[in-house]
Design a protein around this motif. Structure first.
Motif, PDB file in Angstrom:
ATOM      1  N   ASN A 141     115.204  17.458  77.286  1.00 16.59           N
ATOM      2  CA  ASN A 141     113.981  18.413  77.008  1.00 16.59           C
ATOM      3  C   ASN A 141     113.312  18.057  75.688  1.00 16.59           C
ATOM      4  O   ASN A 141     112.348  18.532  75.248  1.00 16.59           O
ATOM      5  N   VAL A 142     113.566  16.801  75.255  1.00 18.28           N
ATOM      6  CA  VAL A 142     112.666  16.257  74.074  1.00 18.28           C
ATOM      7  C   VAL A 142     111.768  15.102  74.791  1.00 18.28           C
ATOM      8  O   VAL A 142     112.339  14.176  75.326  1.00 18.28           O
ATOM      9  N   PRO A 143     110.407  15.037  74.631  1.00 15.21           N
ATOM     10  CA  PRO A 143     109.729  14.066  75.073  1.00 15.21           C
ATOM     11  C   PRO A 143     110.254  12.608  74.660  1.00 15.21           C
ATOM     12  O   PRO A 143     110.715  12.632  73.271  1.00 15.21           O
ATOM     13  N   LEU A 144     110.056  11.657  75.254  1.00 15.61           N
ATOM     14  CA  LEU A 144     110.647  10.338  75.075  1.00 15.61           C
ATOM     15  C   LEU A 144     110.162   9.620  73.671  1.00 15.61           C
ATOM     16  O   LEU A 144     110.510   8.872  72.884  1.00 15.61           O
ATOM     17  N   ILE A 145     108.725   9.955  73.502  1.00 16.90           N
ATOM     18  CA  ILE A 145     107.823   9.377  72.559  1.00 16.90           C
ATOM     19  C   ILE A 145     108.411  10.097  71.203  1.00 16.90           C
ATOM     20  O   ILE A 145     108.584   9.406  70.193  1.00 16.90           O
ATOM     21  N   VAL A 146     108.953  11.204  71.193  1.00 13.27           N
ATOM     22  CA  VAL A 146     109.334  11.931  70.013  1.00 13.27           C
ATOM     23  C   VAL A 146     110.788  11.382  69.434  1.00 13.27           C
ATOM     24  O   VAL A 146     110.948  10.967  68.818  1.00 13.27           O
ATOM     25  N   SER A 147     111.656  11.068  70.874  1.00 17.00           N
ATOM     26  CA  SER A 147     112.795  10.396  70.455  1.00 17.00           C
ATOM     27  C   SER A 147     112.679   9.081  69.921  1.00 17.00           C
ATOM     28  O   SER A 147     113.146   8.516  69.030  1.00 17.00           O
ATOM     29  N   LEU A 276     114.032   0.785  70.045  1.00 19.97           N
ATOM     30  CA  LEU A 276     113.506   0.852  71.234  1.00 19.97           C
ATOM     31  C   LEU A 276     114.712   1.090  72.381  1.00 19.97           C
ATOM     32  O   LEU A 276     114.926   1.754  73.071  1.00 19.97           O
ATOM     33  N   VAL A 277     115.636   0.058  72.195  1.00 22.62           N
ATOM     34  CA  VAL A 277     116.730  -0.104  73.160  1.00 22.62           C
ATOM     35  C   VAL A 277     117.779   1.253  72.909  1.00 22.62           C
ATOM     36  O   VAL A 277     118.119   1.757  73.920  1.00 22.62           O
ATOM     37  N   ALA A 278     117.821   1.555  71.828  1.00 21.09           N
ATOM     38  CA  ALA A 278     118.706   2.744  71.393  1.00 21.09           C
ATOM     39  C   ALA A 278     118.016   4.043  72.059  1.00 21.09           C
ATOM     40  O   ALA A 278     118.968   5.077  72.662  1.00 21.09           O
ATOM     41  N   CYS A 279     116.816   4.106  71.759  1.00 19.90           N
ATOM     42  CA  CYS A 279     116.218   5.467  72.294  1.00 19.90           C
ATOM     43  C   CYS A 279     116.062   5.452  73.993  1.00 19.90           C
ATOM     44  O   CYS A 279     116.353   6.437  74.487  1.00 19.90           O
ATOM     45  N   LEU A 280     115.747   4.251  74.642  1.00 17.51           N
ATOM     46  CA  LEU A 280     115.927   4.231  75.999  1.00 17.51           C
ATOM     47  C   LEU A 280     117.274   4.378  76.602  1.00 17.51           C
ATOM     48  O   LEU A 280     117.210   5.266  77.729  1.00 17.51           O
ATOM     49  N   THR A 281     118.219   3.701  75.855  1.00 17.57           N
ATOM     50  CA  THR A 281     119.790   4.081  76.316  1.00 17.57           C
ATOM     51  C   THR A 281     120.134   5.636  76.311  1.00 17.57           C
ATOM     52  O   THR A 281     120.536   6.085  77.291  1.00 17.57           O
ATOM     53  N   LYS A 343     109.377   1.409  82.588  1.00 12.62           N
ATOM     54  CA  LYS A 343     108.128   2.104  82.520  1.00 12.62           C
ATOM     55  C   LYS A 343     107.876   2.791  80.856  1.00 12.62           C
ATOM     56  O   LYS A 343     107.132   2.602  80.227  1.00 12.62           O
ATOM     57  N   GLY A 344     109.277   3.267  80.582  1.00 16.93           N
ATOM     58  CA  GLY A 344     109.301   3.869  79.354  1.00 16.93           C
ATOM     59  C   GLY A 344     109.325   3.008  78.248  1.00 16.93           C
ATOM     60  O   GLY A 344     108.948   3.126  77.152  1.00 16.93           O
ATOM     61  N   SER A 345     109.639   1.463  78.505  1.00 17.45           N
ATOM     62  CA  SER A 345     109.678   0.414  77.369  1.00 17.45           C
ATOM     63  C   SER A 345     108.254   0.345  76.882  1.00 17.45           C
ATOM     64  O   SER A 345     108.017  -0.280  76.062  1.00 17.45           O
ATOM     65  N   SER A 346     107.340   0.764  77.537  1.00 18.66           N
ATOM     66  CA  SER A 346     105.638   0.758  77.274  1.00 18.66           C
ATOM     67  C   SER A 346     105.391   1.398  75.974  1.00 18.66           C
ATOM     68  O   SER A 346     104.601   1.304  75.218  1.00 18.66           O
TER      69      SER A 346
END
Length: 404
Positions: A141-147, A276-281, A343-346
């Motif tokens: 429930n937290v936007p990926l960009i905020v993470s 980046l890797v930690a956030c996406l994971t 796609k989120g890696s962008s």
């Protein structure tokens, strides 16, 4: 009695053949499909013509010839050898490599963490179940960009300096300059060892195929997967020992050592790459965890009870009942999550990691060729997604239930 049946059949054929074309279902379907195809082709042609006309009026070059020009773009910590004297196309390839490096590692880690989360959500321990339920609810429930902002500015850059780096087993060192860990340096015999491993893989494939055929023919357990893995392990270890005994091993350990204000040796994950890797994971693992939990819960309880009733152990229940059926449900949506991770890696632009989007933006600023570069980056993302889908479809085809 046969005569009336033949007469009825003849009358039905005549009735079907006498249907007018404007009421024939097959003709209507064909006309509809042709009309839809013409409409789509016409729309694409209109948009392309509009693009070319406006580009010609503005003097914008839509060709890709500029990709051979000198890039003059600085890319820090490039994964492959790069200098600003290289071409735009080579700089774009560096961005592609960076994207693949982040997404592939993220896919592996997110899959492992997602499976653990999914299994933990089914735990009979109330505390474990609730902890992971809160984790899933909070992250999703937290936007990926905020993470991404939180992981980079709130965690990675807040880690201690290199002289006070956190030392974990491995050895692994965590600091605000990145993550340093032990790594293997290839030697002259590394290529030979890879050929030995490849030969073991090919041999394992044929052994597995032969044992599966024997198991199907005789009904006796032959353990094809275990035999293939054992052959691969024996080949890899034997090749390693043979090469190490005749000279130096294929890989030499490189351990990070603090010298001055920084570490030397080993492998370094830059703060941007690690964040980046930690956030996406952490983000994608929540979705994979729910996919795993739902797939396991979808298996009928009666099958599990029947398996235990005939004397199967819990390991055999997992191997023969739970996992084969759950994977059929897990794989398709998980492939979709892999595409979402790519796609989120962008969002690497948030942490300053030079992925394909960041490099493309820099190329556009240098060359002014925005349309060709956007077409190139779109085609690249579509190609990556197509590869993921192809792998998923091949797996689905291999495990699909064949009705007889």
């Amino acid at each position: 009695m046969p005569a009336p049946v033949q007469g009825d059949l003849r009358s039905r054929v005549e009735t079907h053949s006498s249907v007018p074309l404007w009421r024939n279902i097959y003709v209507l379907r064909a006309v509809t499909q042709i009309a839809a195809a013409l409409l789509i082709v016409g729309l694409i042609g209109f948009l392309l013509n509009n693009l070319f006309v406006n580009a010609e009026k503005r003097g914008v070059d839509l060709g890709f010839g500029f990709l051979s020009l000198r890039a003059s773009i600085k890319i820090s910590n490039a994964a492959i050898p790069y200098s600003p004297d290289n071409s735009y196309f080579y700089a774009f390839l560096v961005g592609v490599v960076h994207t693949l490096r982040a997404t592939l590692l993220g896919i592996v880690l997110a899959t492992i963490l997602g499976v653990l989360v999914g299994v933990a959500r089914l735990s009979h321990n109330w505390l474990v179940q609730k902890i992971f339920a809160v984790y899933i609810g909070a992250i999703r429930n937290v936007p990926l960009i905020v993470s991404c902002y939180f992981f980079y500015f709130g965690l990675v850059l807040r880690m201690p300096i290199t002289k006070e780096a956190v030392h974990l087993p491995g050895p692994i060192f965590l600091s605000n300059r990145g993550v340093y860990t032990i790594w293997g340096e290839p030697t002259a015999s590394f290529g030979t060892w890879l050929l030995i491993v490849l030969a073991a893989v090919i041999a394992g494939y044929f052994v597995r195929r032969a044992l599966r055929n024997r198991e199907t023919r005789t009904g006796m357990p032959s353990y094809p997967n275990l035999a293939a893995l054992a052959l691969l392990a024996v080949g890899g270890v034997a090749g390693w020992l043979a090469l190490a005994g005749g000279g130096e091993p294929p890989l030499l350990p490189s351990i990070p050592v603090l010298k001055g204000t920084n570490f030397r040796g080993g492998m370094r994950m830059t703060p941007e790459y690690f964040a980046l890797v930690a956030c996406l994971t952490v983000y994608i693992a929540t979705y994979i965890g729910e996919i795993v939990r739902g797939a396991i819960q979808s298996i009928p309880r009666g099958q599990l009870e029947a398996a235990r009733a005939v004397g199967l152990s819990e390991i055999h229940v997992l191997r023969y009942i739970v996992i084969p059926q759950a994977l059929r449900i897990i794989v398709p949506p998980t492939i979709g999550q892999y595409i979402n991770l790519t796609k989120g890696s962008s969002l690497a632009i948030v942490v300053g990691y030079a992925d394909i989007y960041v490099v493309t933006r820099n190329i556009i600023e240098q060359s002014g060729s925005s349309a060709p570069m956007f077409l190139l980056i779109i085609a690249t993302y579509l190609l990556i997604a197509a590869v993921y889908s192809l792998i998923g479809n091949l797996y689905n085809r291999s495990v699909q239930i064949v009705e007889r």
